[in-house]
Design an enzyme around this catalytic site. Structure first.
Site, PDB file in Angstrom:
ATOM      1  N   GLU B  74       0.915  -1.120   0.146  1.00 30.63           N
ATOM      2  CA  GLU B  74      -0.093   0.008   0.081  1.00 30.63           C
ATOM      3  C   GLU B  74       0.938   1.285   0.058  1.00 30.63           C
ATOM      4  O   GLU B  74       0.520   2.179  -0.757  1.00 30.63           O
ATOM      5  CB  GLU B  74      -0.959  -0.171   1.314  1.00 30.63           C
ATOM      6  N   PHE B  97      -9.475  -1.606   1.842  1.00 32.37           N
ATOM      7  CA  PHE B  97     -10.332  -1.398   3.132  1.00 32.37           C
ATOM      8  C   PHE B  97      -9.518  -0.019   3.835  1.00 32.37           C
ATOM      9  O   PHE B  97      -8.271   0.177   3.656  1.00 32.37           O
ATOM     10  CB  PHE B  97     -10.070  -2.599   4.064  1.00 32.37           C
ATOM     11  N   ALA B  98     -10.510   0.930   4.356  1.00 34.46           N
ATOM     12  CA  ALA B  98      -9.892   2.069   4.800  1.00 34.46           C
ATOM     13  C   ALA B  98      -8.952   1.473   6.112  1.00 34.46           C
ATOM     14  O   ALA B  98      -8.123   2.350   6.406  1.00 34.46           O
ATOM     15  CB  ALA B  98     -10.928   2.980   5.353  1.00 34.46           C
ATOM     16  N   ASP B  99      -9.196   0.419   6.709  1.00 37.59           N
ATOM     17  CA  ASP B  99      -8.527   0.098   7.908  1.00 37.59           C
ATOM     18  C   ASP B  99      -6.928  -0.226   7.395  1.00 37.59           C
ATOM     19  O   ASP B  99      -6.180  -0.203   8.203  1.00 37.59           O
ATOM     20  CB  ASP B  99      -9.105  -1.374   8.246  1.00 37.59           C
ATOM     21  N   PHE B 100      -6.638  -0.245   6.357  1.00 34.91           N
ATOM     22  CA  PHE B 100      -5.323  -0.341   5.758  1.00 34.91           C
ATOM     23  C   PHE B 100      -4.518   0.973   5.669  1.00 34.91           C
ATOM     24  O   PHE B 100      -3.507   0.930   5.302  1.00 34.91           O
ATOM     25  CB  PHE B 100      -5.209  -1.117   4.141  1.00 34.91           C
ATOM     26  N   HIS B 143     -11.089  -4.875   9.616  1.00 36.33           N
ATOM     27  CA  HIS B 143     -11.756  -4.644   8.205  1.00 36.33           C
ATOM     28  C   HIS B 143     -13.214  -3.963   8.444  1.00 36.33           C
ATOM     29  O   HIS B 143     -13.996  -4.229   7.383  1.00 36.33           O
ATOM     30  CB  HIS B 143     -12.002  -5.934   7.652  1.00 36.33           C
TER      31      HIS B 143
END
Lengths: 371, 342, 322
Positions: B74, B97-100, B143
């Site tokens: 990323e 995923f915004a979590d990344f 997630h």
């Protein structure tokens, strides 16, 4: 829903494709009141606009069922008209039957949806209702679309086929105006549209800028028109309110658009959130603003006098105008030739087909299609 | 015009913009369902397109030079898109995923967000980063987050949260045409929601709230999926005679402050509904805005309905308790209706 | 490959400009005339100039917090650079970036980057643009030995290989990542071999030898331009001064610092060009004089220039908002 011989239902109408229900905002008559055809019975409000339902038969309002402030689905029974001579038990049975068998008209179950057709490289959206007879063609005005006819088209299509079309650059029609340089070109495109649908001759009903296009067709191709009804017409020698047009072009948000749209109606309260949103959504379509700008140019090139506009027009012409029209000043009877019938509607602004739709329908019925 | 899903609306936006502007490229993991690296005898998936199908058909139409499938990297991927954006391209990066955001946040908040300012206006970063947000699919703690509040906090970023298919298409088109870095957050539970969406391209402007329902009694401000939750609550409340004015800001940066304040001036009561965690969140931000600029309009304390101060739990009954429900929203509204500050 | 006279002069001029610029920034900083942090590039001049002499204006470079040298080597305006370091409105970034964020997109300088490992991803993005636009441009990333350990650097190298991007990774091994010696921090033999393991050609050269750097960079940049993909060059040139101005440098001895200065890239260049008869002493002296004058003028102008105003505070955050 059907009546039962001498018992006539008053139902919530379906105005336009998206309407699912209406809010009953006011009754104009009490239970037991005598009615003539055309009397205003009840006001119904939708998200877009309010309108009233009129008596379709004479008699007595035997039942007043709907409650003010309640919302009812399209098709719901809100009243019953019958002569005094009809027995109470029959009325009661009728109401009970309706409750048991009627269904609200849902969006899915609604009738026709608009179609697209390619005409000379332009994609036009149009809505067909009704069947048979000499067709009626409805043409909207600047920044409008076929939905402007939502109160009028269903009523007219009871007795003949009725088409409402989106002009190029408007509504769901393609926004690319290549090859269209003036209102004459717009008119030619509409003729090509009629040719594609194999419509030789139509009763033409046109609003505002659409009327300027219609007048051009009447001058050049009058043989294609059985009659001409002009609503709040441009192109008849009255110039448009430039403040309105400038405002319409400039408005970029809700506040600005609401202020501009208020000029369209006699009753400003009628400018609903949805009306404002729909206009903003249209302007935000790719190419819409550019198309609007071009149409404003076309309109500004139209400066025939009243006499010049009607010169050589053999088609029977009638004009309907709102007395409070702030966009195009209503002409007086003296300013029009005597063979042009003029109807001026009180408490009506620039949108008589929305503000006084039943009067408009009435005027069309007894001018064009029957004549 | 036809009925389309949120997912289809997003796909259309990407497709239209890629057709209109050759500078628009996509980058991300799996955005072509492994098309680029598939073995010659692999069946392929013409229908696919990313984990939840938003990019379906795009690699087939535009090719691997414009739909770039990357390794799982990323930082490099987002940073590459930042660099490409300030040197002539208009990338739409798929963070999935915004979590990344954790593994590439520097590229977003220190680089993309700040280049224009730090370089005295001489750089521009026309980058869109799309990511899924939200709970409701038992995807568990890493997630399922919203995280829109973190992005909103950063000057230089724009943050978009569409709640409907019509808005999704128009906002994504606006995002791609915008010359600033835009974080575009799609709620995973909304992908199958359907509505009438024009076939043509159109814009929905940033910084303009959508007034979903008109009402005179209470203003409810809700974000992303919470707009639908609040709408369900408003239908219940309508039957109790409470008129809800439901406002969907659509973008948290820029935020339609005037739109929110106008509504509060009218109703005098407000409940804010945000799926994010409560500390330092957008809900608190809007509450502070209202308290400082509309204090004298208020007839009751500001109501705030959020998730709890916990990670997102896995077990379905726990996740259900985590997410603000229509009942909780309705209760919050009833509380502000019955409260009288003075 | 033999360089033309005008290129040799230009190379010397750039290196001398970096040296004088940096030494003056040092003394101005010590006098308290410069706010914030500065990180000096003295002793590493041949690395930046050897590489950048192979680049066009439209090629892009990314740099580190120690970016003055790369900026000058890439052709950025020296006076505007000084004004930026002096925090003035006339600076390259309007006074809003400072030493660690000096950038000039008109000369392909993507900026000094205050985040270690911050520029490699952006540079491969510039390489992606060049590849997509088909203009045979390249992206060159300057990273230190410290930055070579960052995940972003590893990811960028892998990404560049996988997508076959026209990128060149220059690892400037100046001996230290802040205060940590490189041979402690880099686990394997050297940075070049590590880059090689990512699947690209990687070589190590003496970073104080302009000609070695220039020739190696020439072939690697040419490789990238013709679509053969990324590569890496480790240039070894120990920095003379501390990590930052004010660094007490307790991590190396005074003897060590003196020893380093005996390997002066400018002295090496001069010796070579004079010995080979490529340039005359008078030409070099003339350049020296010109550079001294330029830097003096830059300092004078920067000192007199206005600071940004309060209204500048809130501008240029966005292109448009909303």
């Amino acid at each position: 829903m059907p009546g039962k011989g001498n018992i006539h239902p008053v139902v919530v109408p379906k105005w336009g494709m998206a309407m699912e229900r209406g809010l009953l905002s006011a009754w104009h008559v009490d239970e037991g009141a005598p009615l003539s055809v055309g009397d205003e019975l009840v006001d119904i409000e939708t998200e877009k606009i309010a309108n009233s339902v009129e008596a379709t038969h004479s008699g007595i309002l035997r039942r007043r069922i709907g409650t003010v402030g309640e919302a009812y689905p399209c098709g719901a029974l809100i009243g019953v008209i019958a002569e005094a001579t009809v027995a109470e038990e029959e009325i009661t049975a009728f109401v009970a039957e309706h409750a048991a068998t009627s269904r609200p008209v849902s969006v899915e179950a609604s009738g026709p949806t608009p179609q697209m057709i390619d005409v000379n490289g332009h994609s036009l959206r149009y809505l067909t209702q009704g069947a048979g007879g000499v067709p009626v063609l409805l043409i909207h005005g600047l920044a409008g679309d076929l939905n402007n006819w939502l109160f009028v088209q269903p009523a007219l299509s009871g007795r003949r086929v009725c088409y409402a079309v989106d002009l190029p650059g408007h509504g769901g029609s393609s926004k690319d105006l290549s090859g269209i340089h003036n209102l004459v070109d717009v008119g030619d495109l509409l003729l090509a549209f009629l040719d594609r649908l194999a419509l030789d001759r139509v009763h033409l009903v046109a609003h505002s800028m659409g009327a300027a296009v219609a007048l051009d067709l009447a001058r050049r191709r009058g043989h294609r028109l059985a009659s001409l009804t002009l609503l709040s017409p441009a192109g008849l020698g009255v110039s448009s309110n430039s403040e309105f047009i400038a405002g319409l072009m400039a408005a970029g948000n809700r506040r600005e658009m609401a202020a501009v749209l208020k000029m369209l109606l006699a009753d400003e309260v009628q400018v609903s959130r949805d009306l404002v949103n729909d206009m903003l959504k249209y302007k935000r379509l790719d190419g819409a603003e550019a198309a609007l700008r071009k149409f404003c140019e076309f309109l500004s090139q139209e400066n025939r006098s009243t006499a010049q506009a009607l010169a050589g027009v053999a088609t029977p012409v009638q004009v309907i105008w709102g007395a409070q029209d702030r966009i195009l000043r209503p002409l007086t009877a003296a300013e029009l030739p005597s063979n042009v019938r003029l109807t001026v509607l009180e408490s009506t602004g620039h949108m008589p087909h929305l503000e006084k739709s039943s009067r408009v329908v009435e005027a069309i019925e007894n001018w064009g299609p029957s004549g | 015009m036809a009925i389309k899903s949120y997912r289809q609306a997003l796909n259309e936006a990407l497709r239209h913009e890629m057709r209109r502007d050759p500078m628009v490229i996509l980058a991300g993991v799996d955005i072509g369902d492994g098309y680029t690296s598939a073995a010659a005898d692999a069946p392929g998936d013409a229908e696919g397109g990313g984990v939840l199908g938003v990019t379906a058909g795009l690699i087939q139409e535009f090719g691997v030079a414009r739909v770039i499938e990357t390794p799982i990297s990323e930082s490099a991927m987002i940073g590459m898109c930042v660099g490409a954006a300030c040197t002539g391209l208009r990338p739409v990066a798929d963070l999935m995923f915004a979590d990344f955001l954790g593994v590439c946040f520097d590229q977003i908040f220190n680089q993309a967000a700040k280049l224009r300012y730090m370089f005295g206006g001489k750089a521009k970063v026309p980058l869109v980063i799309r990511a899924m947000v939200g709970a409701g699919q038992n995807a568990a703690a890493q997630h399922s987050q919203m995280l829109h509040s973190l992005f909103t906090h950063i000057p230089g970023l724009k943050v978009v949260l569409p709640s409907s298919p019509y808005d999704a298409k128009g906002l994504l088109i606006t995002a791609i045409r915008d010359d600033d870095p835009v974080i575009f957050l799609e709620h995973k539970v909304l992908y199958d929601v359907q509505e009438e969406v024009p076939d043509e391209s159109y814009r929905v402007p940033f910084g303009e709230a959508n007034i979903v329902t008109d009402g005179d009694d209470v203003t409810v401000v809700a974000f992303s999926m919470m707009v639908r939750t609040a709408l369900a609550a408003s239908k219940v409340l309508e039957k109790e005679g409470i008129g809800v004015e439901l406002i969907d800001p659509r973008t948290t940066s820029p935020l339609d402050e005037d739109g929110i304040l106008e509504s509060v001036a009218k109703t005098g009561r407000v409940v804010i509904v945000d799926e994010g965690n409560p500390r330092c969140g957008v809900g608190a931000d809007v509450a502070a805005l209202i308290a400082s600029r509309a204090f004298h309009s208020l007839k009751a304390p500001i109501g705030l309905v959020t998730a709890p101060h916990t990670p997102v739990p896995f077990s379905p009954p726990l996740e259900k308790a985590y997410l603000p429900s229509a009942e909780r929203v309705a209760d919050a509204v009833r509380r502000v209706m019955s409260s009288n500050a003075r | 490959m033999q360089l033309k006279t005008e290129d040799l002069l230009e190379a010397y001029r750039r290196m001398r400009t970096i040296r004088v610029f940096e030494e003056n920034v040092k003394s101005e900083f010590e006098r308290g005339n410069i706010p914030g942090f500065v990180h000096l590039y003295v002793g590493q001049e041949a690395s930046a100039v050897g590489v950048c002499m192979n680049l066009r204006d439209s090629d892009y470079i990314g740099s580190t917090h120690r970016g003055h040298g790369h900026c000058i080597a890439k052709g950025c305006d020296v006076k505007a650079m000084m004004a930026e370091i002096y925090a003035r409105r006339t600076g390259l970034c309007g006074g809003k970036g400072g030493s660690m964020h000096i950038a000039d997109f008109t000369h392909g300088m993507l900026g000094a980057n205050a985040i270690v490992g911050g520029n490699p991803p952006m540079v491969i993005g510039a390489a992606l643009s060049a590849k997509t636009l088909g203009n045979q441009g390249v992206g060159v990333s300057f990273t230190g030995d410290g930055g070579s350990n960052q995940g972003t650097t590893f990811e960028s190298m892998n990404m560049a290989v996988v997508l076959k991007l026209p990128a060149v990774f220059i690892f400037e091994n100046n001996g230290f990542g802040e205060s940590t010696s490189y041979d402690y921090a880099v686990g394997c033999k050297d940075v070049a071999s590590r880059a090689g393991a990512f699947g690209m050609p990687a070589v190590k050269v003496d970073g104080t030898d302009f000609f070695a750097v220039h020739e190696t960079a020439r072939s690697m940049i040419e490789r990238a331009r013709t679509g053969e993909g990324p590569s890496a060059i480790e240039t070894v040139a120990t920095r003379w001064h501390g990590h930052y101005m004010g660094d007490a440098e307790t991590y190396r001895s005074k003897e060590e610092r003196n020893r380093v200065r005996r390997s002066d890239p400018l002295v090496k260049f001069q010796s070579r060009v004079l010995r080979e008869g490529w340039l005359k002493q008078t030409q070099l002296d003339q350049i020296d004089a010109g550079v001294e004058g330029l830097i003096a003028a830059a300092i004078a102008e920067a000192s007199a220039a206005p600071f940004p105003t309060e209204s500048d505070l809130v501008t240029q955050v966005y292109n448009s908002y909303p």
